[in-house]
Enzyme design. Structure first.
Site, PDB file in Angstrom:
ATOM      1  N   THR A  84       0.843  -1.196   0.000  1.00  0.00           N
ATOM      2  CA  THR A  84       0.000   0.000   0.000  1.00  0.00           C
ATOM      3  C   THR A  84       0.880   1.248   0.000  1.00  0.00           C
ATOM      4  O   THR A  84       1.922   1.289   0.644  1.00  0.00           O
ATOM      5  CB  THR A  84      -0.934   0.041   1.227  1.00  0.00           C
ATOM      6  OG1 THR A  84      -0.153  -0.043   2.427  1.00  0.00           O
ATOM      7  CG2 THR A  84      -1.928  -1.113   1.192  1.00  0.00           C
ATOM      8  N   ASP A  85       0.429   2.272  -0.721  1.00  0.00           N
ATOM      9  CA  ASP A  85       1.191   3.511  -0.840  1.00  0.00           C
ATOM     10  C   ASP A  85       0.961   4.420   0.359  1.00  0.00           C
ATOM     11  O   ASP A  85       0.103   4.166   1.204  1.00  0.00           O
ATOM     12  CB  ASP A  85       0.800   4.242  -2.126  1.00  0.00           C
ATOM     13  CG  ASP A  85       1.225   3.481  -3.373  1.00  0.00           C
ATOM     14  OD1 ASP A  85       2.335   2.933  -3.368  1.00  0.00           O
ATOM     15  OD2 ASP A  85       0.442   3.434  -4.342  1.00  0.00           O
ATOM     16  N   LYS A  86       1.711   5.495   0.401  1.00  0.00           N
ATOM     17  CA  LYS A  86       1.577   6.491   1.457  1.00  0.00           C
ATOM     18  C   LYS A  86       0.137   6.991   1.517  1.00  0.00           C
ATOM     19  O   LYS A  86      -0.466   7.308   0.502  1.00  0.00           O
ATOM     20  CB  LYS A  86       2.522   7.661   1.189  1.00  0.00           C
ATOM     21  CG  LYS A  86       2.482   8.748   2.252  1.00  0.00           C
ATOM     22  CD  LYS A  86       3.479   9.849   1.948  1.00  0.00           C
ATOM     23  CE  LYS A  86       3.433  10.942   3.007  1.00  0.00           C
ATOM     24  NZ  LYS A  86       4.403  12.022   2.735  1.00  0.00           N
TER      25      LYS A  86
END
Length: 402
Positions: A84-86
């Site tokens: 998952t990204d920021k």
């Protein structure tokens, strides 16, 4: 012959003050999976990065080392289910790693190949394993909580053994036509090439991967009703599939939003899935990261049997309730302000919902909407592959000249 060292049982070992160093060769080990959640807006993404210490995995790594469950991050056979990204959150995120064990007689528990017989600690037959969840939560930040663990086979991989992933994306109802959004969402179900629903950079692995994914289910549901103003009611998009491409859910949200705003027809989904009509992706923006949550990672029941302990679960629920109450109180405060302010002037339909749409779109709403059929196109996947091949060829030719 020297006698074997005696190790206290699990409860005493947790209470006792651990030495700064531990001879890991003297202890058995096992592979486990952990199930955990995190609030993405508090962290700089899941995966470790060189420029920040505030990633979820870095906190987990530090917790595993502090609790002496692992000796070295690079040697614990770590795997995670979904990256998952920021800004993106997760619930039932799953990771697997080899950790220290208290139960040498249990199935799946093993010793290092380097361990000599005289090095082995002689464990009391307590039958109790280390309280992995409690140990990790004791040193993790409150925005990351482990709530279950499972013994798994040494060959288990949290990513490749996952057979179903589910994402949820929450947003305000505003003036969206939910029925049209549902019609569009249904067209996503099935096995398709989703290359027009993701971001494709010049990363060689991404260029060469398959963009075919199987979506099992897509739902658009109103999950709450605001007592005073329906535009503040909440809607949730739920998407389940075998796997997803980079930013795929957030691009889907952008398209469904335009369908819900009646700027596009539900048939746009089918058109974007047709690579003859759209051989490359039209230029459109990425939806906001904060409302996105990797909600579930599914495995075969014979591969993973989760262990949940009441005490640690109750403690986790109590902590999450406090966080929920904090955000609800703040939300209600702002609702009171909005109610007063919007009553002071007349708003057109577009202006009344503008902030709700701009939050999801993560950009100002343009005054003149450009339909997808009239937008500029991104560079095609085939063109990027050709550029990568040419770059590699030129690099090889340069090496030959050296």
């Amino acid at each position: 012959m020297g006698s074997k060292r005696v190790c206290p049982d699990a409860n005493n070992s947790v209470k006792s003050k651990k030495a700064k160093t531990l001879d890991f060769l003297a202890h058995p080990r096992r592979k486990i999976a952990i199930q955990f959640f995190y609030l993405g807006w508090e962290h700089d993404g899941l995966v470790q990065q060189p420029h920040t210490q505030n990633t979820v995995e870095n906190h987990i790594m530090q917790a595993l080392i502090k609790t002496h469950l692992i000796e070295d991050w690079t040697k614990c056979d770590f795997s995670r289910c979904g990256r998952t990204d920021k800004g993106v959150s997760a619930f039932k995120q799953t990771a697997a790693m080899v950790v220290r064990s208290l139960c040498p007689g249990d199935s799946g528990v093993f010793w290092s190949d380097s361990t000599q017989e005289h090095q082995k600690v002689d464990y009391k037959a307590s039958g109790e394993e280390l309280p992995y969840v409690k140990m990790l939560n004791g040193v993790l930040p409150k925005t990351i909580r482990v709530f279950a663990w499972a013994p798994v086979a040494q060959t288990f991989n949290a990513r490749f053994d996952c057979n179903r992933r589910t994402y949820k994306y929450s947003f305000a109802k505003a003036d969206l036509n939910l029925e049209k959004m549902r019609q569009g969402a249904e067209l996503l179900v099935g096995e398709h090439d989703f290359s027009n629903f993701c971001q494709i950079d010049m990363n060689e692995k991404r260029l060469l991967q398959s963009y075919v994914r199987k979506v099992y289910e897509v739902k658009v549901e109103q999950v709450s009703t605001h007592p005073e103003n329906d535009m503040y009611s909440m809607v949730e998009l739920t998407v389940s599939g075998s796997g997803f491409l980079w930013h795929m859910i957030r691009y889907i949200v952008t398209i469904l939003q335009e369908i819900g705003r009646e700027n596009e027809q539900p048939s746009l989904i089918s058109q974007l899935l047709d690579l003859k009509k759209y051989p490359s992706r039209p230029q459109y923006t990425l939806a906001s990261d904060t409302p996105l949550c990797l909600f579930d990672c599914g495995y075969k029941s014979e591969d993973v049997e989760w262990k949940v302990h009441d005490y640690t679960l109750k403690s986790t629920v109590t902590g999450l309730q406090k966080t929920w109450a904090t955000y609800q109180a703040r939300s209600r405060m702002m609702e009171n302000m909005l109610g007063e302010l919007t009553g002071m002037a007349e708003f057109s339909s577009g202006d009344a919902n503008k902030g709700l749409h701009e939050f999801v779109q993560d950009r100002p709403i343009p005054s003149n909407y450009i339909r997808f059929e009239n937008r500029k196109m991104c560079e095609s996947l085939e063109s990027k592959k050709e550029k990568m091949a040419e770059k590699k060829k030129n690099g090889e030719e340069s090496s030959d000249k050296l």
